[in-house]
Structure formats: structure tokens, C-alpha cells
Design a protein around this motif. Structure first.
Motif, mmCIF file in Angstrom:
data_model
loop_
_atom_site.group_PDB
_atom_site.id
_atom_site.type_symbol
_atom_site.label_atom_id
_atom_site.label_comp_id
_atom_site.label_asym_id
_atom_site.label_seq_id
_atom_site.Cartn_x
_atom_site.Cartn_y
_atom_site.Cartn_z
ATOM 1 N N GLN A 1 -4.100 -45.623 26.858
ATOM 2 C CA GLN A 1 -4.504 -45.341 28.234
ATOM 3 C C GLN A 1 -6.025 -45.351 28.326
ATOM 4 O O GLN A 1 -6.720 -44.961 27.375
ATOM 5 C CB GLN A 1 -3.985 -43.968 28.687
ATOM 6 C CG GLN A 1 -2.466 -43.881 28.764
ATOM 7 C CD GLN A 1 -2.003 -42.475 29.103
ATOM 8 O OE1 GLN A 1 -2.416 -41.509 28.478
ATOM 9 N NE2 GLN A 1 -1.156 -42.361 30.120
ATOM 10 N N VAL B 1 -7.521 -49.159 43.289
ATOM 11 C CA VAL B 1 -6.590 -48.171 42.759
ATOM 12 C C VAL B 1 -5.533 -47.865 43.816
ATOM 13 O O VAL B 1 -5.774 -48.044 45.018
ATOM 14 C CB VAL B 1 -7.303 -46.860 42.351
ATOM 15 C CG1 VAL B 1 -8.242 -47.088 41.179
ATOM 16 C CG2 VAL B 1 -8.056 -46.245 43.531
ATOM 17 N N HIS C 1 -2.331 -43.012 43.318
ATOM 18 C CA HIS C 1 -2.317 -42.180 42.120
ATOM 19 C C HIS C 1 -3.480 -42.497 41.180
ATOM 20 O O HIS C 1 -3.472 -42.079 40.030
ATOM 21 C CB HIS C 1 -0.985 -42.359 41.391
ATOM 22 C CG HIS C 1 0.206 -42.212 42.285
ATOM 23 N ND1 HIS C 1 0.507 -41.040 42.925
ATOM 24 C CD2 HIS C 1 1.157 -43.124 42.668
ATOM 25 C CE1 HIS C 1 1.611 -41.205 43.656
ATOM 26 N NE2 HIS C 1 2.003 -42.456 43.521
ATOM 27 N N ARG D 1 -4.245 -45.356 39.903
ATOM 28 C CA ARG D 1 -3.905 -46.386 38.919
ATOM 29 C C ARG D 1 -4.513 -47.716 39.343
ATOM 30 O O ARG D 1 -4.447 -48.097 40.507
ATOM 31 C CB ARG D 1 -2.388 -46.531 38.799
ATOM 32 C CG ARG D 1 -1.694 -45.292 38.265
ATOM 33 C CD ARG D 1 -0.182 -45.468 38.204
ATOM 34 N NE ARG D 1 0.381 -45.690 39.529
ATOM 35 C CZ ARG D 1 1.693 -45.737 39.790
ATOM 36 N NH1 ARG D 1 2.574 -45.606 38.798
ATOM 37 N NH2 ARG D 1 2.117 -45.930 41.025
ATOM 38 N N THR D 2 -5.108 -48.432 38.401
ATOM 39 C CA THR D 2 -5.631 -49.765 38.681
ATOM 40 C C THR D 2 -4.479 -50.773 38.639
ATOM 41 O O THR D 2 -3.314 -50.400 38.488
ATOM 42 C CB THR D 2 -6.701 -50.168 37.646
ATOM 43 O OG1 THR D 2 -6.061 -50.430 36.389
ATOM 44 C CG2 THR D 2 -7.742 -49.073 37.477
ATOM 45 N N ASP E 1 -1.526 -51.799 33.880
ATOM 46 C CA ASP E 1 -0.723 -50.677 33.428
ATOM 47 C C ASP E 1 -1.501 -49.836 32.399
ATOM 48 O O ASP E 1 -2.080 -50.378 31.456
ATOM 49 C CB ASP E 1 0.579 -51.182 32.801
ATOM 50 C CG ASP E 1 1.522 -50.056 32.411
ATOM 51 O OD1 ASP E 1 1.713 -49.148 33.242
ATOM 52 O OD2 ASP E 1 2.049 -50.078 31.285
ATOM 53 N N PHE F 1 -6.532 -46.177 34.581
ATOM 54 C CA PHE F 1 -6.839 -45.420 35.797
ATOM 55 C C PHE F 1 -8.326 -45.540 36.105
ATOM 56 O O PHE F 1 -9.124 -45.909 35.241
ATOM 57 C CB PHE F 1 -6.490 -43.942 35.599
ATOM 58 C CG PHE F 1 -5.029 -43.653 35.406
ATOM 59 C CD1 PHE F 1 -4.267 -43.122 36.446
ATOM 60 C CD2 PHE F 1 -4.404 -43.900 34.191
ATOM 61 C CE1 PHE F 1 -2.923 -42.841 36.266
ATOM 62 C CE2 PHE F 1 -3.052 -43.630 34.004
ATOM 63 C CZ PHE F 1 -2.307 -43.097 35.042
ATOM 64 N N VAL G 1 -6.059 -37.642 38.061
ATOM 65 C CA VAL G 1 -5.893 -38.496 36.879
ATOM 66 C C VAL G 1 -5.458 -37.669 35.678
ATOM 67 O O VAL G 1 -4.578 -38.079 34.908
ATOM 68 C CB VAL G 1 -7.199 -39.261 36.585
ATOM 69 C CG1 VAL G 1 -7.137 -39.944 35.218
ATOM 70 C CG2 VAL G 1 -7.466 -40.298 37.677
ATOM 71 N N ASN H 1 -1.806 -37.053 36.039
ATOM 72 C CA ASN H 1 -0.981 -38.254 35.956
ATOM 73 C C ASN H 1 -0.945 -38.851 34.551
ATOM 74 O O ASN H 1 0.047 -39.475 34.156
ATOM 75 C CB ASN H 1 -1.465 -39.290 36.972
ATOM 76 C CG ASN H 1 -1.196 -38.842 38.405
ATOM 77 O OD1 ASN H 1 -0.421 -37.906 38.639
ATOM 78 N ND2 ASN H 1 -1.849 -39.488 39.355
ATOM 79 N N PRO I 1 3.604 -38.794 33.752
ATOM 80 C CA PRO I 1 3.851 -40.076 34.436
ATOM 81 C C PRO I 1 5.085 -40.072 35.324
ATOM 82 O O PRO I 1 5.210 -40.933 36.210
ATOM 83 C CB PRO I 1 4.010 -41.061 33.273
ATOM 84 C CG PRO I 1 4.374 -40.224 32.090
ATOM 85 C CD PRO I 1 3.661 -38.922 32.280
ATOM 86 N N LEU J 1 3.910 -38.029 39.465
ATOM 87 C CA LEU J 1 2.557 -38.440 39.825
ATOM 88 C C LEU J 1 2.045 -37.705 41.055
ATOM 89 O O LEU J 1 2.781 -37.461 42.020
ATOM 90 C CB LEU J 1 2.522 -39.946 40.071
ATOM 91 C CG LEU J 1 2.841 -40.845 38.876
ATOM 92 C CD1 LEU J 1 2.854 -42.300 39.304
ATOM 93 C CD2 LEU J 1 1.825 -40.621 37.745
#
Length: 455
Positions: free
Chosen positions: A135, A288, A291, A293-294, A297, A300, A322, A325, A329, A332
Motif C-alpha cells: 500500500q 481520488v 475514500h 483511493r487513487t 489499487d 491512496f 486514509v 481505510n 478495507p 471504508l
């Protein structure tokens, strides 16, 4: 290639993502700049410490208003600067040392660039290091925009990242830009003895503010600073200590120092985001979802590198989201940007939340406005304030609060009841009449603006 469970790019708000819940993980922080990021080192904290010092200086100068015989006998800039940054730098250093002493965190110093979806090359003093992680959190912040005429001139200039640490306040400071950074730092140096000229392309300062605030502040600023509004810099000439700003109408502003405060740009362009497959907006912000998230996968983003609202309290909220999250997962959380207050710590102070009157008009909203001056309430009399006011905007009929705008002493604190009401869905009539409002506190200016609106 060194593998980590989590890599955080940036040691500002990104650093706050990591707490003891990650102690069973292998975590890395990669930072090119100092720990604490913009806010601690050359943003919110030192600028407000200086702003309060400037406010004290102005209060002494204005003591005659209260029939007091007081005199400001001197300004000891280096002592002021060293007091501010002595505290700031200690926080920076202790924060970094704490991370380096951790048994689950590795700190890398250098410029990071993506080489794959979750892999990076770090260019540091010891040479390149390749790392990867399950991550990644991108919290790389933003940097000042430097217009081409300044950059190409080869002449020295300051930004908010340098001007607060200079050795002596300038005799004449030229400020390029009319936003909140320009307003705050112009006020600081004016209060400490500098002559100020502001060059701004728009016809008024603080353009994104509600029109009543922007107009009133521009008028007051014009009484203290030299304003060159509706003008653009075409050329920077001269030599260090004797600069000449040539404007688009042919006029010239001379100054011994130039502060560039014409906006900030996200640092995503320095990370080679295409190599990771991370999408960006047209303005360079990382895309993003709700949540954080970019488009890749496990990656963030938070803070100025992605958010539409470049404020520290927004970055901190996104860091909390973040953090959760990453660990949960299946549950979220999201960051809500609907009701975000902001403040300008200049003189007079300014605070705002929600829609402006001009945005309500543009969106075709049926709205009503309530306004109350500081001079209309008892504590405003105590302050001898004849320029401050509170303006609230609500939806006609429902009384739903749409926005609030305050200019005057304590504005950033006075806005908070209105922020709370907008966040919790409390309408204007209820907020005006249900709670007690302390008399004769300055909060009465908010209460009376609400009552004016409901009438």
C-alpha cells in the motif's frame, strides 16, 4: 528492491496517518522536505505566530483609541523570528527523530518517483534506492507558483517558504498576488515596519471571498498598502536589493524585496505518476474517490496533492480517513468537503464557510441575507470597531444555512457555531432562538445576523 507493507510519501499530514496500530507492519516514510510539511515549517503555524506578533504591534500603535498613552519603541525582528522558528524547528526535529527511532518505521530522505503501480525510486544523497509496498499513501503536498517573468529574470525573490526566515524585514516589500497568503504576510511585514505594494491581476483582493468581504477588505487594505490592482507583471528587472517590477501598463514598482504569493501547485508532477498509472485532474491534482483511493489499487492520496481545498484541517481529516481505510478495507470511510471553513489571519481577520452571495446568484438559488455590524453589539463598542461585520446566507423558506462570512476581530472563532449548524443541519431560526447567546460577548454579532436573516 526493498519491500514494505506501507510507504507514505510526505512527512506533513501524511506522517499523521501512522500511529501505533501500524506497529506490526513494516512502514516507510519518504520525504524530500522537512518533517511537519508546509504547515509546521513555512505555513499555518509560523505565519500565525508572526501574525499575532504583528497584531500586538498594531494594538500598541492604536492604544490612543482607548485613551491610553502607549508607544511601540522598537521591533526586534531577529528575536521574533528566532522565537517562532526556535519552537517550530524543535517540533520538526523531535518529530523526525521520533520516527527514526521507531522499530517499525524506516525514513528515507530524497525525491521519490514511481517506477510502477506501487514501486518507487528514491533519489537521495546516498544514491538511488528502489522500494515497493503493498500500500502507498501519497501526501506530497504543493509548492508556490512562480510566474515566468520572475523565474526567467534570474533575480532573487521570496515565497512563503523563505520570507519568514529572512535576516531583516525589507524597507519596501513588493507582493505579487492578492490571495490569503499575500494578505497575511503583507500584514505581518507592514506591522513590523515595511512599506508594502501589492500587485494583483484582479480588481480586488481576496477575490474568492464573498463580495462583501472582498470589497471591504480591499478598501481597508488600500488605506494601509499601495495597491496596484488589475495589473500584471511583465518583467522583473534591476539587481538584488533594488528590484524593478514592470507592469503591463508600463508603470514600475521599485522594491528591495519581492514576495511571490500567486498561488500553489500540487506536487504530483514531480512523482512520475504516469509510470504508476495514477490519473490526475487537468489542474494536476491526483484523482481520488470518496475514500481517498487513487485509480491504482492500494494507492491512496491526501492533502494538497489531491484535494480541491488546500487547507491543513482538510488534509488532517483526509489523513484520518486514509488511516482508517488502510486498516479496514471492508468498512471504508469518506471525507466530506461540503462544509469546510477557512480563515485569513490578517487585519482585520476573516472567516468564511459555505456559499458566497455571488455563487448563490450564479446557481439560481432563492436566498436571503442577514447582516450585522460589530458596531451594532455591545462588545463591538468595547473594541471600538467600526468596520467588522457578520453576514449569513440562508435558503428562503426553509431557513437552511448556505454560507457565512465574517470580517473582524476573532472571526475564525466566531464562525464556528455557524460551521456546526451547517454540518448538523440546524436551520437559521433554530440557531438564532434555541441556544442562549452570552451577553455582551462578541458572539452576539452572529446571533443578531441570524435574527436579521429570519426577519
Amino acid at each position: 528492491m526493498r519491500h514494505h507493507d506501507l510507504i507514505v510519501l510526505g512527512a506533513g499530514s501524511g506522517n499523521s496517518v501512522i500511529d501505533d496500530s501500524f506497529s506490526g507492519s513494516d512502514v516507510a516514510i519518504v520525504t524530500e522536505g522537512p518533517f511537519g510539511g508546509t504547515c509546521l515549517n513555512y505555513g499555518c503555524i509560523p505565519s500565525k505566530m508572526l501574525a499575532h506578533t504583528a497584531e500586538v504591534a498594531d494594538e500598541v500603535r492604536g492604544a490612543g483609541t482607548f485613551d491610553l498613552d502607549a508607544e511601540l519603541r522598537g521591533v526586534h525582528w531577529r528575536k521574533i523570528r528566532d522565537r517562532v522558528f526556535g519552537r517550530v524547528d524543535d517540533q520538526r526535529d523531535s518529530g523526525e527523530q521520533g520516527r527514526r527511532d521507531s522499530d517499525f518505521i524506516t525514513v528515507y530522505t530524497g525525491q521519490a518517483r514511481f517506477t510502477g503501480p506501487r514501486s518507487l525510486r528514491i533519489e537521495g544523497a546516498a544514491g538511488p534506492i528502489d522500494v515497493e509496498a503493498d500500500q502507498v499513501v501519497i501526501a506530497a503536498g504543493a509548492r508556490p507558483v512562480v510566474p515566468p517573468p520572475v523565474e526567467k529574470s534570474g533575480l532573487p525573490y521570496d515565497t512563503s517558504e523563505t520570507v519568514m526566515r529572512i535576516d531583516e524585514p525589507p524597507h519596501h516589500l513588493a507582493v505579487l498576488g492578492g490571495g490569503y497568503i499575500a494578505a497575511e504576510l503583507a500584514q505581518v511585514f507592514a506591522a513590523l515596519g515595511s512599506e508594502i505594494t501589492i500587485v494583483e491581476q484582479a480588481d480586488r483582493l481576496l477575490g474568492p471571498q464573498d463580495e462583501a468581504i472582498a470589497d471591504a477588505f480591499t478598501r481597508l487594505a488600500g488605506e494601509r498598502f499601495t495597491l496596484r490592482l488589475g495589473r500584471e507583471l511583465t518583467r522583473l528587472e534591476g539587481e538584488p536589493g533594488a528590484l524593478r517590477l514592470v507592469l503591463d501598463d508600463g508603470s514600475v514598482v521599485t522594491a528591495d524585496r519581492l514576495l511571490v504569493a500567486s498561488g500553489r501547485v500540487p506536487n504530483g508532477d514531480r512523482l512520475d505518476l504516469p509510470a504508476a498509472g495514477i490519473d490526475t485532474h487537468d489542474d494536476g491534482r491526483i484523482r481520488v474517490d470518496a475514500h481517498q483511493r487513487t485509480t491504482v489499487d492500494g494507492v491512496f492520496a491526501l492533502g494538497d496533492v489531491c484535494t480541491p481545498v488546500q487547507l491543513k484541517h482538510v488534509a488532517n481529516r483526509e489523513a484520518e480517513v486514509v488511516q482508517h481505510n488502510l486498516r479496514h478495507p471492508a468498512d471504508l470511510r469518506s471525507a466530506d468537503h461540503d462544509v469546510v471553513p477557512a480563515a485569513v489571519f490578517t487585519r482585520p481577520q476573516i472567516a468564511t464557510v459555505g456559499k458566497t452571495e455571488q455563487s448563490c446568484r450564479n446557481e439560481g438559488i432563492d436566498y436571503v441575507v442577514g447582516t450585522r455590524r460589530y458596531a451594532d453589539v455591545a462588545y463591538g463598542w468595547a473594541l471600538e470597531d467600526d468596520t467588522g461585520f457578520c453576514k449569513v446566507i440562508a435558503e428562503r423558506g426553509s431557513g437552511r444555512l448556505l454560507g457565512a462570512h465574517i470580517m473582524g476581530p476573532q472571526a475564525p472563532s466566531l464562525i464556528q457555531p455557524l460551521v456546526l449548524a451547517m454540518t448538523l443541519g440546524i436551520d437559521a431560526p433554530t440557531l438564532a432562538s434555541a441556544p442562549y447567546w452570552i451577553h455582551p460577548a462578541l458572539t452576539e454579532v452572529v446571533e443578531n445576523a441570524l435574527r436579521d436573516l429570519t426577519r
